[in-house]
Design a protein around this motif. Sequence first.
Motif, mmCIF file in Angstrom:
data_model
loop_
_atom_site.group_PDB
_atom_site.id
_atom_site.type_symbol
_atom_site.label_atom_id
_atom_site.label_comp_id
_atom_site.label_asym_id
_atom_site.label_seq_id
_atom_site.Cartn_x
_atom_site.Cartn_y
_atom_site.Cartn_z
ATOM 1 N N SER A 20 84.135 -50.943 66.522
ATOM 2 C CA SER A 20 84.620 -51.730 65.389
ATOM 3 C C SER A 20 86.138 -51.640 65.284
ATOM 4 O O SER A 20 86.839 -52.631 65.060
ATOM 5 N N VAL A 78 81.250 -53.221 59.176
ATOM 6 C CA VAL A 78 80.266 -52.768 60.146
ATOM 7 C C VAL A 78 79.773 -51.370 59.793
ATOM 8 O O VAL A 78 78.590 -51.090 59.810
ATOM 9 N N ILE A 123 78.710 -56.482 64.178
ATOM 10 C CA ILE A 123 79.858 -56.251 65.059
ATOM 11 C C ILE A 123 80.115 -57.452 65.951
ATOM 12 O O ILE A 123 81.245 -57.676 66.391
ATOM 13 N N HIS A 181 73.750 -58.334 64.739
ATOM 14 C CA HIS A 181 74.552 -57.170 64.352
ATOM 15 C C HIS A 181 75.938 -57.612 63.923
ATOM 16 O O HIS A 181 76.546 -58.463 64.553
#
Lengths: 323, 741
Positions: A73, A36, A211, A209
């Motif tokens: 993260s 990430v 994450i 994304h």
Amino acid sequence: MSDADPPTLTDVTETPLPLSAVADLAERIETNVADVIVGNEAVVGHIVTALLARGHVLLEDVPGVGKTMLARSIARSVDCRFRRIQFTPDLLPTDVTGVNVFNEKSREFEFQPGPVFGNIVLGDEINRAPPKTQSALLEAMEERQVTADGDSHNLPDPFTVIATQNAVEPTRTYELPLAEFDRFMKKLELGYPDPDAEAVLLGRAVGTHPIESLESVTDRETLVRARETVATIRVEKPVRSYITRLAGYTREHAEIGVSPRGSIALLRAAQARAGLDGREYVIPDDVQTEAPVVLPHRIRTTGREDAKTVVSDALERIAVEPS
Amino acid sequence: MSTDTGRSAKTIELGVDGSVGSRTFRTLALGSIVVLTASYVSVLREVTRVVGGTELLLALVGAMFVLATIVARVVRPRTATALAIVAAVAGFAYYLEAAGTDIGVVSSVADEMVADTLTLATGLPLLQMIEAGVWTLAFAPAPVFLSWYLALRGRYALAVVPGTLALYFLVLTGDAETIVTLLGTLAAIGAVGFGELARRGGSVGQADLVAICFAIIVALSLSVTFVPGGPATPATAGGTDDGTLEGAIDAAPERSGIAGSVDLSPETRFIGTSEQPTYWRTGVYDRYTGSEWLRSGQESEFDGRLTPPPGEYETVEQTVRAESPLGTIPAAAQPLSLEGDPIEDATVSSHGQPHPESTIHDGGEYTVQSAVVDPPSDELETAGTDYPEEIEAHYLQQPESTSSAFERRTAEITADAETPYETAITVEQYLRESYEYSLEVDQPDGDVAEAFLLEMDEGYCVYFGTTMVQMLRSEDVPARYVTGYTSGEEIDDDTYVVRGLDAHAWVEVYFPGHGWVPFEPTPPGDRDDVHQDAIEEPDPDAFEPDDEPDEPTEDEPGAPEHVQNDSADDAGDDDVPESEETEPEPEPPADTDFDTEPDDEFPISIPRETVALGALFGLGLAAAIRRSGATGRARRRVGIYWHGRRSEPDQDVERAYRRLESLLARQYRPRRRGESPRRYLTALADSAPEDSLPHDPRLESVLEGYERAVYGGGVDRETAEKVIERVDELTRERLPVVGRR
């Protein structure tokens, strides 16, 4: 009305993890986070060591460099309870710690745990909240418990706060007092990514994304056991002496130098650093790696020199081995 | 001058980094003052050893030390200095009181003192002073007191001043030997240096500087002769050379040495005409130090007449023509008047012996009238012992060191003698008969007279004469040692050739009513042989067995030793009419003095000095080296390649790592302060090429061993050995020349 958790801060029933497993664990988290967060491997490493050393971390930087993303993260990499508190000027202390609520059914007050009751707590933009609210969090960090109406409620184990604060807009923030800064083991800065890293970053921003798809690589229990192991890492006298001499230097060369709490923090961070290398003893290099993030925010300087310079001077001038 | 109290309280005792408390330095400084004091007191003691008063001197010095110690606690420096000056003035006043009448040259007291001091400072040895003992006692107290007092008060630099002045005064008089001077000088420097260190609280490292100063001074003095030497050697009389009998006897006008082996010079000295053969006297000596003869008193100007002897005498007129430069005025004893150009400015000693002011050159001629005292033996027998006070005061002197064995032996020999005359005859005969004549003797270490009487069995005139004088003196018979030439070779009627090999020494004994009467203790026969050999074989190469003994022939025809002839049956004058033999070669090559072995004194005296100086020099050198850090570097250098003895595993590993680090430091750069070993190696590896030492994988294992030993709770023996082995490999591979594989 407590949860009758064991009174100790740590869960001693867990057996320590083998040292190699600690190093492995740390590496897995770092790799995972690297999916990430682009670049900033050093900062990630520091957060992991703080996690292993039972410390809390303050991330300070301009907005938009990924402070929150980094914290998230990390939290997602460990399968544990993650809580997030967005600090705002109108946030009340009880909004953080929780509050006793009257239960109509049982006719009793019941404690409603606040968001601080998590294994990893993200305190976003902590300096936007008024001091009273900040204190509530900081007290929880220090005591690892929350007191409501005279009752103490232990926080879960592990309990790590990753706070962020903005370095801009100082007029709209409440500066953390030095005494409270002290409770963070480390203060980290992310900085802007370099052009290559930013390019990678942009590539990842296309589509979902990353994450969202981040899997956990370890669990709460393993983390606790790893912490247990790190706490047993050997710190020989030459290293202890080195730490005290570093601290002594800062006390001589700044208005307010590193407190004993700071020395302890440095020692623990160094232990975790050794654990990251799978080494069962601390060497001065561990101390040297940790000192620049563990010490400066505990130092107040008078003149032009900033705290980081004091620390780097100390590292340069204090001999590693006692003569 | 009053600021020194409490100075010790101000000194700082540094306890770290090899510094030494000021107490140690204070002790060293005081010790240096003691050595300095000892240096000049030892010179003075040398004087009193000859003239007496050693115990008094030492007692005085001791008393001064005690007094100074007491006074240092109660009296301020100004007062103490005044005290010392008063003491000095009093001492010298006493000396002048005792000696004033004897030194006729000066009139007023102040003049006298200045004159005496000047004379001394220009090289007159102390022993030449008539009242040398008194002078010594007067001289000693002030510097001893003052220097010790000041040293105790912590004024080391000032304390050195009186001691150094005293020492250098003695250097100027020529009494202080080189080694004593050097020691004194070093002690003075030491006192100042250590004193400073004591006051300022120095460290051992700074003491090095003092040692270096010592070494520099020694080196300088060795190369430049900056320390004045011992007694300056005046030009030898009559062009004689060292190593000859003549040179030894007439080394200087005021002293007569006693040497070891000597040679004979066949060079013609002068031609004398004389109505009768007589010995030619050139010097009279009264003070015996054990190793040489000195003449006390000063020369006075010669006014043309000299005092005649008290009794009857026969006047002899002689004419002397110098054939080679003469530093003496040979004349029969006792000269009464002198005439002639070369001797116009002659001086005369207090013993009535004239001396030329300047050398008499070839061809210089003078006439002398002498009173030859030759009373019949029965008159001498009855002369009695009513000696004038002055004679007793000066001609009974014996060194303090004279042993009782010497006196016992003398008493035994002279047991039967009842009068001084008999004593003299007995001693003379004893020496003539009991000893062999030889020019090849080893100079004894101690008292020559004692050694000759008790240990030796051969010698030459100097030994015989010296021994006889001292034996007589021990029997309370006033006697003195005289030098000169024998009558020489009669080449014509009343004309005598006198050569260097005729140089001689004999004895004069005082008899009340008659004056000084010559005696001849040297056995006559042997000398003549020796003497002849020298004339006949002047070849330097051939000297070995024969040439040695050429000195004066005692049995010469003109021998002045009437006395012995009367009583002694031995072959007096007649037995050896050497004149025949001497004829052959009257003028051998002028410079045929054969130096046989001038080595006698050297092996003894020089090594001792050399060793002392060498030790000092070495000390300084070592200090300098240490100061320069060379030893440390050398040790580290060697230490890189050699681990040495094993100790605890941890320490071994640590040492091994240090060796490696030294190697790296030499090849790359030293580890910085604040740089951890690991960081250091990483940094080196980063900047060094791929296959260089910092990339060697063995470094990692050494480093790991080191970290484990220091930070990881220790290593076992096996690991330690492995680390040492690695380091051995690494260092030896990089050994400059050898050891490469």
